[in-house]
Motif scaffolding. Structure first.
Motif, PDB file in Angstrom:
ATOM      1  N   GLU A   1      -0.331   6.182   2.895  1.00 28.58           N
ATOM      2  CA  GLU A   1      -1.746   6.285   3.187  1.00 28.58           C
ATOM      3  C   GLU A   1      -2.092   7.666   3.699  1.00 28.58           C
ATOM      4  O   GLU A   1      -1.250   8.366   4.245  1.00 28.58           O
ATOM      5  CB  GLU A   1      -2.143   5.229   4.216  1.00 28.58           C
TER       6      GLU A   1
ATOM      7  N   GLN B   1      -3.130  10.217   6.114  1.00 17.52           N
ATOM      8  CA  GLN B   1      -3.013  10.180   7.563  1.00 17.52           C
ATOM      9  C   GLN B   1      -4.332  10.507   8.252  1.00 17.52           C
ATOM     10  O   GLN B   1      -4.610  10.030   9.335  1.00 17.52           O
ATOM     11  CB  GLN B   1      -1.941  11.193   7.976  1.00 17.52           C
TER      12      GLN B   1
ATOM     13  N   ARG C   1      -4.782  -2.389  12.582  1.00 14.28           N
ATOM     14  CA  ARG C   1      -5.444  -3.707  12.503  1.00 14.28           C
ATOM     15  C   ARG C   1      -4.421  -4.819  12.288  1.00 14.28           C
ATOM     16  O   ARG C   1      -4.479  -5.879  12.908  1.00 14.28           O
ATOM     17  CB  ARG C   1      -6.467  -3.702  11.360  1.00 14.28           C
TER      18      ARG C   1
ATOM     19  N   ARG D   1      -7.472  10.152   7.033  1.00 16.99           N
ATOM     20  CA  ARG D   1      -8.709   9.479   6.653  1.00 16.99           C
ATOM     21  C   ARG D   1      -8.690   8.061   7.197  1.00 16.99           C
ATOM     22  O   ARG D   1      -7.639   7.421   7.234  1.00 16.99           O
ATOM     23  CB  ARG D   1      -8.829   9.468   5.143  1.00 16.99           C
ATOM     24  N   ASP D   2      -9.854   7.597   7.581  1.00 15.71           N
ATOM     25  CA  ASP D   2      -9.931   6.200   8.008  1.00 15.71           C
ATOM     26  C   ASP D   2      -9.823   5.316   6.782  1.00 15.71           C
ATOM     27  O   ASP D   2     -10.327   5.652   5.722  1.00 15.71           O
ATOM     28  CB  ASP D   2     -11.279   5.940   8.685  1.00 15.71           C
ATOM     29  N   ASP D   3      -9.141   4.184   6.940  1.00 11.97           N
ATOM     30  CA  ASP D   3      -9.221   3.247   5.831  1.00 11.97           C
ATOM     31  C   ASP D   3     -10.021   2.033   6.276  1.00 11.97           C
ATOM     32  O   ASP D   3      -9.610   1.291   7.159  1.00 11.97           O
ATOM     33  CB  ASP D   3      -7.849   2.841   5.299  1.00 11.97           C
ATOM     34  N   GLY D   4     -11.177   1.896   5.684  1.00 13.47           N
ATOM     35  CA  GLY D   4     -12.078   0.815   6.073  1.00 13.47           C
ATOM     36  C   GLY D   4     -11.582  -0.516   5.560  1.00 13.47           C
ATOM     37  O   GLY D   4     -10.603  -0.608   4.835  1.00 13.47           O
TER      38      GLY D   4
ATOM     39  N   ASP E   1      -7.943  -6.379   1.731  1.00 12.69           N
ATOM     40  CA  ASP E   1      -7.545  -6.709   3.109  1.00 12.69           C
ATOM     41  C   ASP E   1      -7.904  -8.147   3.425  1.00 12.69           C
ATOM     42  O   ASP E   1      -7.087  -8.932   3.904  1.00 12.69           O
ATOM     43  CB  ASP E   1      -8.302  -5.819   4.097  1.00 12.69           C
TER      44      ASP E   1
ATOM     45  N   LEU F   1      -3.979   9.810  17.772  1.00 11.87           N
ATOM     46  CA  LEU F   1      -2.802   9.617  16.934  1.00 11.87           C
ATOM     47  C   LEU F   1      -2.653   8.124  16.637  1.00 11.87           C
ATOM     48  O   LEU F   1      -2.582   7.313  17.556  1.00 11.87           O
ATOM     49  CB  LEU F   1      -1.557  10.143  17.667  1.00 11.87           C
TER      50      LEU F   1
ATOM     51  N   PRO G   1     -10.006   1.960  12.814  1.00 15.39           N
ATOM     52  CA  PRO G   1     -10.174   2.544  11.479  1.00 15.39           C
ATOM     53  C   PRO G   1      -8.902   2.477  10.626  1.00 15.39           C
ATOM     54  O   PRO G   1      -8.994   2.604   9.413  1.00 15.39           O
ATOM     55  CB  PRO G   1     -10.557   3.993  11.769  1.00 15.39           C
ATOM     56  N   LYS G   2      -7.753   2.281  11.237  1.00 18.61           N
ATOM     57  CA  LYS G   2      -6.518   2.306  10.443  1.00 18.61           C
ATOM     58  C   LYS G   2      -6.023   0.893  10.151  1.00 18.61           C
ATOM     59  O   LYS G   2      -5.976   0.044  11.042  1.00 18.61           O
ATOM     60  CB  LYS G   2      -5.433   3.072  11.215  1.00 18.61           C
ATOM     61  N   ARG G   3      -5.622   0.701   8.924  1.00 16.12           N
ATOM     62  CA  ARG G   3      -5.219  -0.627   8.480  1.00 16.12           C
ATOM     63  C   ARG G   3      -3.975  -1.116   9.228  1.00 16.12           C
ATOM     64  O   ARG G   3      -3.881  -2.272   9.627  1.00 16.12           O
ATOM     65  CB  ARG G   3      -4.949  -0.589   6.985  1.00 16.12           C
ATOM     66  N   ARG G   4      -3.016  -0.213   9.417  1.00 18.30           N
ATOM     67  CA  ARG G   4      -1.768  -0.646  10.059  1.00 18.30           C
ATOM     68  C   ARG G   4      -2.002  -1.116  11.482  1.00 18.30           C
ATOM     69  O   ARG G   4      -1.399  -2.077  11.955  1.00 18.30           O
ATOM     70  CB  ARG G   4      -0.750   0.488  10.038  1.00 18.30           C
TER      71      ARG G   4
ATOM     72  N   TYR H   1      -5.710 -11.679   4.181  1.00 15.70           N
ATOM     73  CA  TYR H   1      -5.824 -12.571   5.336  1.00 15.70           C
ATOM     74  C   TYR H   1      -5.877 -14.040   4.918  1.00 15.70           C
ATOM     75  O   TYR H   1      -5.309 -14.899   5.572  1.00 15.70           O
ATOM     76  CB  TYR H   1      -7.089 -12.267   6.150  1.00 15.70           C
TER      77      TYR H   1
ATOM     78  N   ARG I   1       0.854  -1.180   0.000  1.00 18.15           N
ATOM     79  CA  ARG I   1       0.000   0.000   0.000  1.00 18.15           C
ATOM     80  C   ARG I   1       0.892   1.232   0.000  1.00 18.15           C
ATOM     81  O   ARG I   1       1.818   1.332   0.794  1.00 18.15           O
ATOM     82  CB  ARG I   1      -0.890   0.021   1.232  1.00 18.15           C
TER      83      ARG I   1
END
Lengths: 155, 1135
Positions: A24, A26, B1115, A28-31, A36, B1070, B1110-1113, A40, A21
């Motif tokens: 990204e 900073q 998760r 904004r949320d990434d759903g 993804d 943060l 909400p953040k991929r990293r 997995y 990726r």
């Protein structure tokens, strides 16, 4: 139960590059997105062969769809042969792995892709029946097989 | 004299195999040392050992002989008489026949062989006897690896040092060596064995000698190792690498021409294998053989060699030709090891014997290429086979041409005309002697394959000239036929390349690339005998320059042309070509500099500047021209601005300054004379500012100009020598005096006077102040500052007005001023003491200064004026925060030089943080925040001031010292009851201190610090204001968790650590905090199982929430952490 392998000589594809990726956003949320989920599950090992589901083309990037608003995830996988009795095990693996990695509010539907399995309806029914899945996971032999498939890439 | 009993005891110990190895070792050492200090003689020892050496008990005899041998081994430098050596040699040689005691005999023989000259050596006759015994009695392949190695080493020594004696043994020696090596598999033995063969080859060079008759047998024995297959791992204790072995084998194979009939066919066969390592080894070995075997012997293999070599080229070259910017000065396709070796073999062969070139020239495949090349105009459109042909053949031809002048001539004679024909470059004159411009027709179609071939050939001839310029100072290649040929075609070739550059076909990138590369190659022919005349060279420069100045924008062709010009420039500079340098100066540099100065060209101004600075930094003369030009441009634009109010010119100025800062300043060490030019530039900047009466920057881009000016001023002073610094400072000070700033010096430092101060400077004065401050910040301690006292006063007043640069300048001054007491050198007429006097001692109440109180020790604690303002005794809040920040910068200057006064400043700052301080009430939250952040200023490394670049005085370990002083104070204050606000601020301050100190200091005090850090984390995590501080503190914690020292104390605090981290996994403000917290939780698994097991459920529940982050990293980390924590028990996740 028949002895020997159900599909003795599957077609093996090359592993694809891992998705990297780029920088990204900073703020904004990434759903959760299909890629993804695919990340997995792509490394789950086939119950029969020492290859991943991705290598055997059981899964591809297109096989995952996500509905973010309704928190629903749909995975369609393609067993290597029509009469594959391992289809349920593969489905169980997918479910077990996602259970571990997703928060509880997602509903995961796992189906074999239409026309890819001789006994499509019953497999689908079995895979999405909560009770039967729970029962299967309590079977120590099955549990061990599933665990081996799930964690093969991390050992 | 050693007691006989004791000696017997030693002997018994060594011989007894039931004793431990260390005991045996000790007794051997004891005997050796008593021999060494003459308390025991060899004769005595041998007599004493008689029984052990001759007994029929095999074990005891073997041990006995080994003892004698090992003792001798440690006495290599001890003088022994010839008789003794002779006897010993006789003894050990004889014992070589005793297979049960062979180890001792081998060690003994080796020990005797290794003896130094002065200490008595083995004679030739003895050596011969030893060798004979060795060859007759020892079956090396029947022994254990270590014994085999000893045997090989013994043979090696014999051959190396007694070659005359050995040569008499003839066939016996060769035969025995064959037998010894046959079937050897141990790498350590092999490496000696290969060397043995080399030595043998040196010993019997004659074609009728003993080696000649047995050469095929011998080669059969060791040739089978080729190519070397080596599977040993790297961490082998003996440390033998595959390369060493392969090199040894290659040297053995190439050791004598006698091996030629067997070696070359074998190597050619292995070269055709598909195994890369076999190919590389064969090529390397063939190169060695070509050198050693000589032309005559190699000649009969040329045909086979050429076809094998050609195949190798074809198989090792890819079909991709890069047209990217980076490859303009490189071959443009990937090169692997096989390819490299093939290139060097071909070059070697051609260099050695020009007749090899015949095979190349007559090769049918190469010749057909010239006919097929014009079939495709685009490289992209070619089928892969044609691409491969073009690439391989261009390589082969260029390598062969590079080998020697002769080969270059042949290649050019054979191929160049045909190539020109193919490209459509035809001479029109019938006699072909007189060639004039315009007599050529240039076809409109460009054939990429042909162009590539042509460029490669030209580059090869260019490299050839450059190659021998380096060895002979007066080159003359004008008579060579290749040179005259290039000369005849140079005009149309340049035309072709130029037309390629301007091409607009559908594959214009490749066209342009080849065009520029061609021009670049033509522009880099060396010296007076260059085939490219000066006018043509100038044409090349004009073409490239016109591309840069045209309105094309930043396209591929622009970048390529710029790069080509830079290469030509640095080529001229490197080979000192004065003629060409003149052309370069007048055509390229003058043009670009004049455009950069006027700014009237189609290009965007930053691009113009980039091109100019790149081109000009290739030579010091050009740099001078450029800096002078830019200086002029700067002055005129700035005056255009303040006279005519043209905002655009200010934009231009900031671009200009940016270009100088980014492109030229970093290269000041490489380009001589640049420093002086820049200093001159700085001074004329001051001249401009002096002459402009009004200046405002309240428009778009104005602030950028001010920042660019401040940066470059500081940087120039930073790199300048002390003298130049002084002249800049002098100039600047005069400007300051002429401005209204001078009036500020008369403002008394009283409460009343200071209270009314506001940020009331005009923009011009503010600019002057900032610029001047940046000079002071960057000046070295040795520079002299005029009238330092009034300057300090000026800065102090500006500090109260809220100008941060003034505070930084003050900090820098107190950091660099001389100490004053004790007669140290004071550069600026003002010592540190006096400076502190002015800063701290100005008494507000009376408006009079109190001189220092005799002892020289100055108090700057809470009684001084500055600190009173900080503590809010008087003045507005704004005034107070300014004073606090200023105090922090001054404190930083003192702290870095290790001055004690910083402690009192720190105390004042701490006082500001207390909920009830000496003024009896708490400070305003904003003032407290400033005071807490002041610790960050004190401890962190600053980019803008007080760093190495700006010559700060830095005492080693200053951070550690301050840390150990201030932390206990802060700690005790936090422990005592404080209001929540002040508590938080104290934590912020502590966090700044902790996170800026080297991590080893923290690790030494983890036990004490960890609870504080944890408390700090929980206090800071309440809101989002301190998120950055929180993060840096969390990083410190994670540092302690991954270290063993930290883990010990983490074990005690596990419950609070986990509680705190669990809270932080949901810190909303943060992302990195959450991520790091989860990573810390993962690191905690290193703690003992019993300690962490109870927290399992708690952690897993928290992590389950993070799975929904909400953040991929986050998760991703959560998944890893959850798996790890779930797996600490045998059962599965309990959800």
């Amino acid at each position: 139960m028949t002895l020997g392998l159900i599909n003795a000589n599957p077609v093996v594809q090359a592993k694809k590059e891992r998705l990297v990726r780029t920088q990204e956003d900073q703020y904004r949320d990434d759903g959760v997105d299909p890629l993804d989920i695919y990340e997995y599950v792509r490394d789950i090992r086939d119950p029969e062969h020492p290859y991943t589901l991705e290598q055997l083309s059981v899964l591809s990037e297109e096989s995952v769809t996500v509905d973010d608003k309704l928190d629903r995830i749909l995975i369609k996988f393609t067993p290597t042969v029509q009469h594959c009795s391992m289809a349920t095990i593969i489905g169980l693996c997918l479910r077990a792995k996602l259970n571990e990695r997703l928060p509880l509010h997602y509903k995961v539907d796992i189906l074999v892709s239409p026309g890819s399995h001789a006994d499509e309806d019953s497999v689908n029914k079995q895979l999405n029946d909560k009770e039967r899945v729970a029962a299967a996971m309590e079977n120590p032999n099955l549990r061990q097989l599933v665990d081996e498939c799930i964690f093969s890439d991390e050992i | 004299m050693v007691e006989t009993n004791q000696l017997t005891q030693y002997l018994e110990t060594f011989v007894d195999i039931t004793r431990s190895p260390t005991e045996q070792d000790d007794s051997r050492k004891a005997i050796a040392s008593s021999l060494d200090n003459d308390s025991l003689s060899i004769n005595q020892l041998v007599r004493e050992m008689e029984l052990y050496l001759t007994t029929t008990d095999n074990v005891v005899r073997a041990r006995g002989i080994l003892l004698l041998a090992e003792v001798l081994d440690s006495l290599k430098a001890k003088p022994l008489t010839n008789a003794i050596v002779h006897t010993l040699v006789g003894f050990f040689s004889e014992k070589l026949a005793d297979w049960r005691a062979l180890r001792g005999a081998l060690v003994g023989c080796l020990a005797l062989m290794k003896r130094k000259d002065v200490a008595g050596v083995v004679t030739h006759i003895d050596a011969q006897a030893m060798a004979k015994s060795m060859l007759q009695n020892v079956q090396l392949q029947a022994l254990a690896p270590h014994d085999r190695k000893l045997g090989f080493e013994l043979l090696e020594f014999l051959l190396q040092q007694y070659s005359e004696a050995m040569s008499t043994m003839g066939n016996l020696l060769v035969y025995a060596t064959c037998e010894a090596i046959d079937g050897e598999k141990d790498p350590q033995c092999l490496i000696v064995a290969f060397h043995l063969i080399e030595l043998l080859a040196q010993l019997f060079p004659s074609p009728s000698g003993p080696l000649a008759s047995d050469a095929s047998d011998l080669f059969e024995v060791f040739g089978c190792y080729f190519p070397l297959h080596f599977t040993h791992t790297k961490d082998d204790e003996t440390n033998i690498r595959r390369e060493d072995l392969a090199r040894g084998l290659s040297l053995a194979i190439s050791s004598t021409p006698l091996f030629e009939p067997y070696a070359i066919p074998l190597l050619l066969e292995k070269l055709s294998s598909s195994l890369p390592i076999a190919k590389v080894d064969s090529l390397k070995c063939l190169k060695d053989c070509a050198m050693k075997y000589g032309v005559d012997r190699m000649k009969k293999h040329y045909g086979a060699l050429w076809s094998a070599l050609k195949d190798t080229f074809y198989s090792s070259t890819g079909t991709h030709l890069s047209f990217a910017l980076e490859s303009i000065t490189s071959p443009g396709f990937e090169i692997n090891e096989i390819h490299n070796e093939a290139v060097s073999l071909l070059q070697r062969l051609v260099e050695q014997d020009i007749s090899f070139l015949g095979f190349v020239v007559e090769d049918i495949r190469i010749n057909t290429v010239f006919d097929t090349i014009s079939r495709y105009s685009q490289f992209r459109g070619m089928p892969d086979t044609s691409k491969l042909e073009v690439l391989v053949i261009s390589q082969i031809l260029s390598v062969s041409a590079k080998a020697s002048v002769q080969s270059c001539n042949i290649i050019f004679q054979t191929f160049f005309f045909r190539l020109m024909n193919t490209l459509g470059i035809v001479e029109k004159t019938s006699n072909g002697d007189v060639v004039q411009n315009g007599n050529f027709t240039v076809s409109t179609r460009l054939y990429h394959g042909g162009l590539h071939l042509c460029i490669e050939l030209l580059a090869a001839s260019k490299d050839l000239t450059l190659g021998f310029e380096e060895c002979s100072p007066t080159p003359d290649c004008a008579q060579e036929s290749w040179c005259s040929m290039v000369k005849r075609f140079s005009v149309p070739l340049i035309q072709v390349f130029a037309s390629a550059v301007y091409s607009s076909s559908d594959d214009s990138v490749a066209d342009v690339y080849l065009g520029v590369k061609g021009l670049l190659t033509m522009g880099m022919f060396w010296g007076g005998s260059s085939p490219v005349s000066r006018s043509e060279f100038e044409k090349i420069l004009v073409t490239l320059t016109s591309i840069i100045t045209s309105k094309s924008g930043k396209t591929m062709v622009w970048e390529l042309a710029l790069k080509a010009l830079v290469w030509i420039g640095s080529f001229i500079d490197r080979y000192h070509e004065t003629d060409k340098a003149r052309s370069y100066m007048s055509i390229v540099v003058d043009k670009l500099v004049s455009l950069a100065c006027s700014g009237h060209c189609g290009l965007p101004y930053p691009m113009m500047l980039e091109a100019t600075s790149e081109v000009c930094s290739t030579g010091s003369k050009y740099v001078e021209k450029m800096v002078l030009g830019l200086e002029e441009a700067f002055c005129s634009s700035l005056s255009d601005f303040y006279v005519n109010g043209n905002f655009k010119s200010v934009d231009k100025c900031s671009h200009l300054l940016g270009c100088l800062t980014n492109k030229l300043l970093p290269r000041v060490a490489e380009i001589d004379g640049l420093e002086k030019l820049l200093v001159h530039f700085a001074i004329s900047m001051w001249n401009q500012i002096e002459s402009c009466g009004v200046f405002s920057c309240d428009f778009n881009g104005g602030q950028e100009f001010v920042e660019a000016a401040i940066t470059i001023m500081g940087q120039i002073v930073g790199i300048a020598l002390v003298d130049s610094q002084n002249s800049i400072i002098q100039k600047a000070y005069r400007v300051v005096l002429s401005s209204t700033l001078a009036a500020m010096e008369s403002i008394p430092l009283t409460f009343v006077a200071l209270e009314d101060l506001q940020r009331d400077l005009s923009t011009r004065d503010e600019l002057i102040l900032s610029l001047f401050a940046s000079i002071i910040i960057a000046a070295s301690p040795a520079a002299s500052i005029p009238d330092a006292r009034s300057l300090i006063h000026l800065f102090l007043v500006s500090l109260h007005k809220g100008y941060i640069p003034a505070a930084q300048a003050l900090g820098s001054m107190v950091n660099k001023l001389g100490r004053g007491t004790g007669g140290t050198y004071i550069t600026s007429g003002c010592s540190l003491e006096e400076a502190c006097d002015i800063i701290f001692q100005a008494d507000f109440a009376s408006g009079e200064k109190i001189s220092s109180n005799g002892s020289g020790k100055i108090i700057c604690g809470s009684e001084t004026t500055l600190s009173k303002i900080c503590l809010g005794f008087c003045g507005s809040l704004e005034h107070q925060t300014h004073a606090i920040t200023g105090l922090a910068w001054i404190g930083k200057g003192l702290l870095m030089r290790g001055d004690e006064r910083v402690n009192e400043i720190a105390l004042v700052l701490v006082e500001c943080l207390k909920s009830t301080n000496c003024s009896g009430h708490a400070l305003h939250p904003s003032a407290m925040k400033h005071a807490a952040d002041a610790f960050s200023i004190l401890m962190s490394d600053s980019e803008v001031c007080l760093n190495r670049k700006f010559h700060a005085v830095i005492r080693p370990l200053y951070k550690q010292r301050f840390f150990s002083k201030i932390v206990p104070i802060l700690e005790s204050l936090i422990m005592n009851f404080q209001t929540p606000l002040s508590r938080k601020m104290l934590h912020v301050a502590l966090a700044h201190v902790i996170s800026n100190v080297p991590v080893t200091v923290i690790l030494d005090n983890t036990k004490k610090l960890q609870p504080m850090i944890l408390e700090g984390l929980s206090v800071l995590s309440i809101d989002s204001v301190e998120k950055e501080t929180l993060f840096s503190l969390l990083l410190v914690l994670s540092g302690t968790l991954t270290d063993t020292k930290g883990q010990q104390s983490a074990e005690d605090n596990a419950h609070i650590i986990i509680e705190c981290l669990v809270k932080l996994t949901s810190y909303p403000n943060l992302m990195v905090v959450r991520e790091t917290a989860i990573q810390c939780l993962l690191a905690l698994l290193e703690l003992p199982h019993r300690r962490i097991y109870p927290f399992r459920i708690q952690v897993l529940q928290a992590i389950a929430k993070s799975l929904d982050d909400p953040k991929r990293r986050v998760r991703g980390e959560a998944i890893k952490c959850r798996q790890a924590w779930a797996s600490i028990t045998s059962t599965n996740i309990p959800f």
